[in-house]
Design a protein around this motif. Sequence first.
Motif, PDB file in Angstrom:
ATOM      1  N   PRO A 133       0.827  -1.205   0.000  1.00  0.00           N
ATOM      2  CA  PRO A 133       0.000   0.000   0.000  1.00  0.00           C
ATOM      3  C   PRO A 133       0.862   1.255   0.000  1.00  0.00           C
ATOM      4  CG  PRO A 133      -0.217  -1.207   2.082  1.00  0.00           C
ATOM      5  CD  PRO A 133       0.697  -1.994   1.211  1.00  0.00           C
ATOM      6  N   MET A 134       0.386   2.254  -0.737  1.00  0.00           N
ATOM      7  CA  MET A 134       1.045   3.556  -0.794  1.00  0.00           C
ATOM      8  C   MET A 134       0.004   4.609  -0.420  1.00  0.00           C
ATOM      9  SD  MET A 134       4.045   2.673  -1.951  1.00  0.00           S
ATOM     10  CE  MET A 134       4.891   4.082  -2.589  1.00  0.00           C
ATOM     11  N   VAL A 135       0.418   5.592   0.367  1.00  0.00           N
ATOM     12  CA  VAL A 135      -0.457   6.699   0.732  1.00  0.00           C
ATOM     13  C   VAL A 135       0.257   7.987   0.334  1.00  0.00           C
ATOM     14  CG1 VAL A 135      -1.664   7.904   2.587  1.00  0.00           C
ATOM     15  CG2 VAL A 135      -1.403   5.410   2.683  1.00  0.00           C
ATOM     16  N   ILE A 136      -0.419   8.812  -0.439  1.00  0.00           N
ATOM     17  CA  ILE A 136       0.108  10.128  -0.798  1.00  0.00           C
ATOM     18  C   ILE A 136      -0.685  11.146   0.005  1.00  0.00           C
ATOM     19  CG2 ILE A 136       0.535  11.804  -2.635  1.00  0.00           C
ATOM     20  CD1 ILE A 136      -0.207   8.482  -3.893  1.00  0.00           C
ATOM     21  N   GLU A 137       0.004  11.997   0.742  1.00  0.00           N
ATOM     22  CA  GLU A 137      -0.654  13.037   1.530  1.00  0.00           C
ATOM     23  C   GLU A 137      -0.285  14.395   0.985  1.00  0.00           C
ATOM     24  OE1 GLU A 137      -0.493  12.837   5.730  1.00  0.00           O
ATOM     25  OE2 GLU A 137      -1.120  10.747   5.790  1.00  0.00           O
TER      26      GLU A 137
END
Length: 116
Positions: free
Chosen positions: A69-73
């Motif tokens: 999983p990747m999260v871009i904030e």
Amino acid sequence: MQIPSRAIALRIFIGEDDRDDGRPLYESIVLKAREMRLAGATVLRGPLGYGHSSRLHSAKVLRLSENLPMVIEIVDSEERIDAFLPELDRLMTSGLITMEAVRVLQYGKTRGDRPD
């Protein structure tokens, strides 16, 4: 560049293997955010997660490439985030996007009064 003290946090949840024209999707999203002069973006790689399929994606030693999983904030004003959303819609074919109101306490090197 300043961010108002009342801003929006945009979070984009995708998989590490997601692509945009051969390039990692997380990279395309960050480059588009930079091109549109948003205040900043951070990509976080998760060691474990699952999404709509309920399939676990893990970073265990024997599974080195399991579409983690990747999260871009991204945090910026509501107006700038809203202007970015059509571009994000163009880039994404799946994933999860959330937005929430946040209070910015510091951005950059100095603390001080923030314009509202």
